[in-house]
Design a protein around this motif. Structure first.
Motif, PDB file in Angstrom:
ATOM      1  N   VAL A 171     -16.368 -10.345  -6.918  1.00  0.00           N
ATOM      2  CA  VAL A 171     -15.019 -10.884  -6.730  1.00  0.00           C
ATOM      3  C   VAL A 171     -15.024 -12.403  -6.888  1.00  0.00           C
ATOM      4  CG1 VAL A 171     -13.178 -11.179  -5.022  1.00  0.00           C
ATOM      5  CG2 VAL A 171     -14.304  -8.970  -5.260  1.00  0.00           C
ATOM      6  N   GLU A 180       0.828  -1.196   0.000  1.00  0.00           N
ATOM      7  CA  GLU A 180       0.000   0.000   0.000  1.00  0.00           C
ATOM      8  C   GLU A 180       0.864   1.248   0.000  1.00  0.00           C
ATOM      9  OE1 GLU A 180      -3.150  -0.017   2.742  1.00  0.00           O
ATOM     10  OE2 GLU A 180      -3.950  -1.847   1.883  1.00  0.00           O
ATOM     11  N   GLU A 218      -6.543 -11.905   1.457  1.00  0.00           N
ATOM     12  CA  GLU A 218      -7.721 -11.168   1.025  1.00  0.00           C
ATOM     13  C   GLU A 218      -7.955 -11.398  -0.462  1.00  0.00           C
ATOM     14  OE1 GLU A 218      -8.971  -6.548   0.560  1.00  0.00           O
ATOM     15  OE2 GLU A 218      -7.726  -7.105   2.257  1.00  0.00           O
ATOM     16  N   ARG A 219      -9.204 -11.741  -0.821  1.00  0.00           N
ATOM     17  CA  ARG A 219      -9.529 -11.980  -2.225  1.00  0.00           C
ATOM     18  C   ARG A 219      -9.813 -10.649  -2.895  1.00  0.00           C
ATOM     19  NH1 ARG A 219     -13.388 -17.015  -2.972  1.00  0.00           N
ATOM     20  NH2 ARG A 219     -14.887 -15.361  -3.219  1.00  0.00           N
ATOM     21  N   LYS A 220      -9.238 -10.502  -4.061  1.00  0.00           N
ATOM     22  CA  LYS A 220      -9.439  -9.274  -4.823  1.00  0.00           C
ATOM     23  C   LYS A 220     -10.064  -9.615  -6.156  1.00  0.00           C
ATOM     24  CE  LYS A 220      -5.622  -6.834  -2.717  1.00  0.00           C
ATOM     25  NZ  LYS A 220      -4.411  -6.066  -2.939  1.00  0.00           N
TER      26      LYS A 220
END
Length: 137
Positions: free
Chosen positions: A110, A7, A59-61
């Motif tokens: 997603v 990030e 985390e699924r994106k």
């Protein structure tokens, strides 16, 4: 600016005209109020990164299918196509999203990029829509 993990973090500093006042408030000793907590003088950082749940899964994106579903769901032509081909009355992007989720048995777009069965349902719909746009029925 700095990079933390994957990030980009940008620190925003308040205007210089307010800095002396902020410094004078911060310089006051907070220990003078015994037993009571002093009001916070610093605002919560805009750049603070929310802690992620540590459930052991990353985390699924969303990927290309989620993007495609979002784009075509916002097109009025897709709404007309859904009525013509499937008899589904759609008059907004939110309704299109809900219909795609229902038809593909997903909770989020997603999922289209992570669940093969959902992708197998979505791809023919998207393909038929593209052909319909070009005049093929």
């Amino acid at each position: 600016m700095r990079v933390e993990g994957d990030e980009l973090v940008v620190d925003i500093v308040e205007p210089a005209s307010r800095l002396p006042q902020a410094k004078s408030e911060e310089s006051r000793p907070a220990a003078s109020d015994e037993g009571s907590s002093a009001p916070e003088t610093k605002s919560k950082s805009v750049n603070s990164i929310p802690e992620k749940a540590t459930s052991g899964q990353s985390e699924r994106k969303g990927g290309p299918l989620a993007r495609t579903a979002a784009i075509i769901g916002g097109e009025k032509g897709f709404w007309t196509f859904a009525k013509h081909k499937y008899g589904e009355e759609i008059s907004s992007a939110d309704q299109a999203e809900a219909w795609i989720k229902k038809v593909c048995s997903i909770e989020s777009r997603v999922d289209l990029d992570h669940e093969p069965r959902s992708a197998q349902v979505f791809r023919p719909i998207e393909k038929a829509y593209r052909l319909w746009l070009e005049g093929y029925d």
